[in-house]
Scaffold this motif. Structure first.
Motif, PDB file in Angstrom:
ATOM      1  N   ASP A  93       0.808  -1.221   0.000  1.00  0.00           N
ATOM      2  CA  ASP A  93       0.000   0.000   0.000  1.00  0.00           C
ATOM      3  C   ASP A  93       0.842   1.273   0.000  1.00  0.00           C
ATOM      4  OD1 ASP A  93      -2.472  -1.221  -0.044  1.00  0.00           O
ATOM      5  OD2 ASP A  93      -2.705  -1.202   2.131  1.00  0.00           O
ATOM      6  N   ASN A 121       3.855  -6.957  -2.667  1.00  0.00           N
ATOM      7  CA  ASN A 121       2.796  -7.854  -2.214  1.00  0.00           C
ATOM      8  C   ASN A 121       3.422  -9.091  -1.585  1.00  0.00           C
ATOM      9  OD1 ASN A 121       0.627  -9.656  -1.989  1.00  0.00           O
ATOM     10  ND2 ASN A 121      -0.327  -8.900  -3.874  1.00  0.00           N
ATOM     11  N   ASP A 134      -4.507  -6.911   6.687  1.00  0.00           N
ATOM     12  CA  ASP A 134      -5.952  -6.708   6.667  1.00  0.00           C
ATOM     13  C   ASP A 134      -6.630  -7.489   5.545  1.00  0.00           C
ATOM     14  OD1 ASP A 134      -5.102  -5.228   4.516  1.00  0.00           O
ATOM     15  OD2 ASP A 134      -5.900  -3.328   5.233  1.00  0.00           O
ATOM     16  N   ASN A 135      -5.882  -8.289   4.835  1.00  0.00           N
ATOM     17  CA  ASN A 135      -6.406  -9.047   3.708  1.00  0.00           C
ATOM     18  C   ASN A 135      -6.383 -10.530   4.064  1.00  0.00           C
ATOM     19  OD1 ASN A 135      -5.715 -10.765   1.221  1.00  0.00           O
ATOM     20  ND2 ASN A 135      -6.548  -8.898   0.304  1.00  0.00           N
TER      21      ASN A 135
END
Length: 128
Positions: free
Chosen positions: A22, A67, A89-90
Motif C-alpha cells: 500500500d 505484495n 488486513d487481507n
C-alpha cells in the motif's frame, strides 16, 4: 502494522523486514500515527521504516514495497526468519503467510483488527 513496528523497535528487536504493497492515503492519517500529510502517495513500508528509525537508529530494517503473495517472498525467503509477525488486513494474504510459515516450520504471530476489535494468535509449528 504501525503499532506493531513501533513496538518491535522500542522493545529491542534489531533485524526487521517489512512488506506492504500500500501507499499512504489521507484516510490513513487519523489512525496510522507514523504517517503525516506530506507522506500521502508514498510507500507505507518505506515511510514507516524511516519514521521508526528515529526511535532507534541502530535497528536494521529492510522495507519492501510489494505484495507478500509475490513469488519473491516464497518459502526460501521465509526460512531466514526466526519469527514471523503479521498485521495484514487481507484474508488471502494472511492465509498465504500462514501456509508459508507452516511449510517452513516458522512460528507466526497473527494479528489483526476490525473496527474497535483486535485479536492476536500465536501459531506454533507442531503445537497449534
Amino acid at each position: 502494522g504501525c503499532e506493531l513496528l513501533k513496538n518491535l523497535v522500542l522493545t529491542g528487536f534489531q533485524n526487521i523486514e517489512v512488506i506492504d504493497l500500500d501507499t499512504i492515503d489521507l484516510s490513513n492519517l487519523n489512525r496510522q500515527f507514523l504517517f503525516r500529510h506530506e507522506h500521502i502517495g508514498m510507500s507505507k513500508s518505506k515511510v514507516a521504516r524511516e519514521t521508526v528509525l528515529r526511535f532507534n537508529p541502530s535497528c536494521n530494517i529492510i522495507a519492501h514495497h510489494g505484495n507478500v503473495k509475490d513469488s519473491k517472498f516464497d518459502a526460501q525467503y521465509f526460512k531466514k526468519f526466526d519469527l514471523v509477525m503479521n498485521a495484514l488486513d487481507n484474508l488471502g494474504a494472511r492465509q498465504h503467510v500462514n501456509r508459508l510459515c507452516l511449510a517452513t516450520q516458522k512460528p507466526l504471530i497473527e494479528s489483526g483488527t476490525q473496527g474497535y476489535l483486535g485479536q492476536v494468535s500465536p501459531i506454533l509449528p507442531q503445537e497449534s
